[in-house]
Scaffold this motif. Structure first.
Motif, PDB file in Angstrom:
ATOM      1  N   ASP A  23      11.878  23.313 -51.283  1.00 58.26           N
ATOM      2  CA  ASP A  23      10.495  23.613 -50.575  1.00 58.26           C
ATOM      3  C   ASP A  23       9.719  22.214 -50.101  1.00 58.26           C
ATOM      4  N   ILE A  24       9.288  22.258 -48.992  1.00 58.45           N
ATOM      5  CA  ILE A  24       8.702  21.251 -48.479  1.00 58.45           C
ATOM      6  C   ILE A  24       7.326  20.716 -49.305  1.00 58.45           C
TER       7      ILE A  24
ATOM      8  N   ASN B 214       6.362  35.559 -54.423  1.00 58.79           N
ATOM      9  CA  ASN B 214       5.072  36.026 -53.944  1.00 58.79           C
ATOM     10  C   ASN B 214       5.439  37.241 -52.804  1.00 58.79           C
TER      11      ASN B 214
ATOM     12  N   ILE C 192       2.867  33.581 -47.950  1.00 62.27           N
ATOM     13  CA  ILE C 192       2.479  33.055 -46.705  1.00 62.27           C
ATOM     14  C   ILE C 192       3.444  32.855 -45.739  1.00 62.27           C
ATOM     15  N   VAL C 193       4.840  32.641 -46.027  1.00 63.04           N
ATOM     16  CA  VAL C 193       6.007  33.031 -45.043  1.00 63.04           C
ATOM     17  C   VAL C 193       6.498  34.417 -45.161  1.00 63.04           C
TER      18      VAL C 193
ATOM     19  N   HIS D 146      11.467  35.322 -50.322  1.00 64.14           N
ATOM     20  CA  HIS D 146      11.876  34.179 -50.746  1.00 64.14           C
ATOM     21  C   HIS D 146      11.654  34.024 -52.278  1.00 64.14           C
TER      22      HIS D 146
ATOM     23  N   HIS E 265      11.275  31.478 -55.342  1.00 60.49           N
ATOM     24  CA  HIS E 265      11.149  29.975 -55.604  1.00 60.49           C
ATOM     25  C   HIS E 265      11.681  29.623 -57.087  1.00 60.49           C
TER      26      HIS E 265
END
Ligand code: AMP
Ligand code: ZN
Length: 108
Positions: free
Chosen positions: A30-31, A84, A90-91, A95, A97
């Motif tokens: 994760d960025i 999420n 958000i994206v 995904h 985490h």
């Protein structure tokens, strides 16, 4: 061709620190990590939300998560898997985490 950020990472059009890849799944850092280990595990197929996953298109995510847990010895450290969905996402490419150790400060 889907132009979401994570599809572009899959196609190697934008850089990411990729940790695991097979024919169905990619995992990368994760960025904006919230812990020393914060990886994202995604299906290569563009599936928008957890709610849209099914027995066919989720294939490989569990084994990729277990590979990362083993490879980084997270059974000892403790970890959490977080998804999420809906308005909390958000994206728009589902995904998972993978975060560890739980409660540790970010070391960056
Ligand atoms: P969410 O959709 O709320 O689960 O959060 C999206 C996550 O994707 C956040 O933790 C971001 O830091 C992460 N993220 C967004 N863009 C990138 C990227 N280009 N490379 C790696 N992680 C990203
Ligand atoms: Zn996508």
């Amino acid at each position: 061709m889907v132009n979401c950020t994570f599809c572009r990472i899959i196609r190697k059009e934008i850089p990411a620190a990729i940790l695991y890849e097979d024919e169905k799944v990619v995992a990368f850092k994760d960025i904006h990590p919230v812990a020393p280990i914060h990886f994202l595990i995604i299906p290569k197929e563009h599936v928008e939300d957890f709610y849209n996953l099914n027995e066919t298109n989720n294939s490989g995510i569990l084994s990729a998560a277990k590979w990362l847990i083993d490879h980084h010895r997270l059974m000892d450290k403790g970890y959490k898997l977080e998804i999420n969905g809906g308005g909390a996402q958000i994206v728009g490419h589902v995904h998972f985490h993978l975060i560890a150790p739980v409660g540790a400060p970010v070391d960056v």
